[in-house]
Write a protein that holds these residues in place. Structure first.
Motif, PDB file in Angstrom:
ATOM      1  N   LEU A  40       0.497  -1.171  -0.187  1.00  0.00           N
ATOM      2  CA  LEU A  40       0.059   0.123   0.415  1.00  0.00           C
ATOM      3  C   LEU A  40       0.756   1.276   0.486  1.00  0.00           C
ATOM      4  N   TYR A  41       1.375   1.061   0.756  1.00  0.00           N
ATOM      5  CA  TYR A  41       2.964   2.413   0.819  1.00  0.00           C
ATOM      6  C   TYR A  41       3.335   2.474  -0.985  1.00  0.00           C
ATOM      7  N   VAL A  43       1.680   2.112  -3.700  1.00  0.00           N
ATOM      8  CA  VAL A  43       0.659   3.390  -4.679  1.00  0.00           C
ATOM      9  C   VAL A  43       0.742   4.856  -4.163  1.00  0.00           C
ATOM     10  N   TYR A  45       0.063   8.885  -4.618  1.00  0.00           N
ATOM     11  CA  TYR A  45      -1.033   9.434  -3.997  1.00  0.00           C
ATOM     12  C   TYR A  45      -2.305   8.397  -3.024  1.00  0.00           C
ATOM     13  N   LEU A  46      -1.931   7.252  -2.190  1.00  0.00           N
ATOM     14  CA  LEU A  46      -2.766   6.804  -1.646  1.00  0.00           C
ATOM     15  C   LEU A  46      -2.532   7.445  -0.044  1.00  0.00           C
ATOM     16  N   GLN A  47      -3.910   8.079   0.378  1.00  0.00           N
ATOM     17  CA  GLN A  47      -3.738   8.556   1.594  1.00  0.00           C
ATOM     18  C   GLN A  47      -3.110   8.194   2.500  1.00  0.00           C
ATOM     19  N   PRO A  48      -1.767   8.439   3.980  1.00  0.00           N
ATOM     20  CA  PRO A  48      -1.381   7.291   5.074  1.00  0.00           C
ATOM     21  C   PRO A  48      -2.855   7.743   5.922  1.00  0.00           C
ATOM     22  N   TRP A  49      -3.559   7.542   5.665  1.00  0.00           N
ATOM     23  CA  TRP A  49      -4.822   7.341   6.554  1.00  0.00           C
ATOM     24  C   TRP A  49      -5.323   6.533   6.526  1.00  0.00           C
ATOM     25  N   LEU A  50      -5.656   5.503   4.518  1.00  0.00           N
ATOM     26  CA  LEU A  50      -6.028   5.313   4.109  1.00  0.00           C
ATOM     27  C   LEU A  50      -5.321   4.109   4.132  1.00  0.00           C
ATOM     28  N   MET A  51      -4.442   3.937   4.667  1.00  0.00           N
ATOM     29  CA  MET A  51      -2.790   2.418   4.183  1.00  0.00           C
ATOM     30  C   MET A  51      -3.737   2.371   5.845  1.00  0.00           C
ATOM     31  N   VAL A  54      -6.686   0.364   6.266  1.00  0.00           N
ATOM     32  CA  VAL A  54      -7.189  -1.013   5.729  1.00  0.00           C
ATOM     33  C   VAL A  54      -6.397  -1.841   6.477  1.00  0.00           C
TER      34      VAL A  54
END
Length: 66
Positions: A40-41, A43, A45-51, A54
């Motif tokens: 996930l890291y 990816v 433009y992935l927001q850290p809070w989303l990682m 999940v």
């Protein structure tokens, strides 16, 4: 349910109560979560809070299985 499916579920249940299988899961599940966090890291433009969200869901799921 067909007999074959019932026997497969019974075998699955027996094998997952074996102490060696339990020990393997205690090691493999955290490693799996760690690897998933790493993926996930990567990816863009992935927001850290989303990682983190999940990852928390995964930890909660595995904790309920214990």
């Amino acid at each position: 349910m067909p007999r074959k499916i019932v026997s497969l579920f019974e075998e699955y249940e027996k094998s997952h109560k074996h102490p060696v299988n339990i020990a393997i899961h205690w090691v493999a599940e955290p490693v799996t979560i760690w690897a998933f966090m790493g993926l996930l890291y990567l990816v863009p433009y992935l927001q850290p809070w989303l990682m983190l969200f999940v990852t928390a869901l995964l930890l909660l799921y595995f904790a309920t299985l214990s």
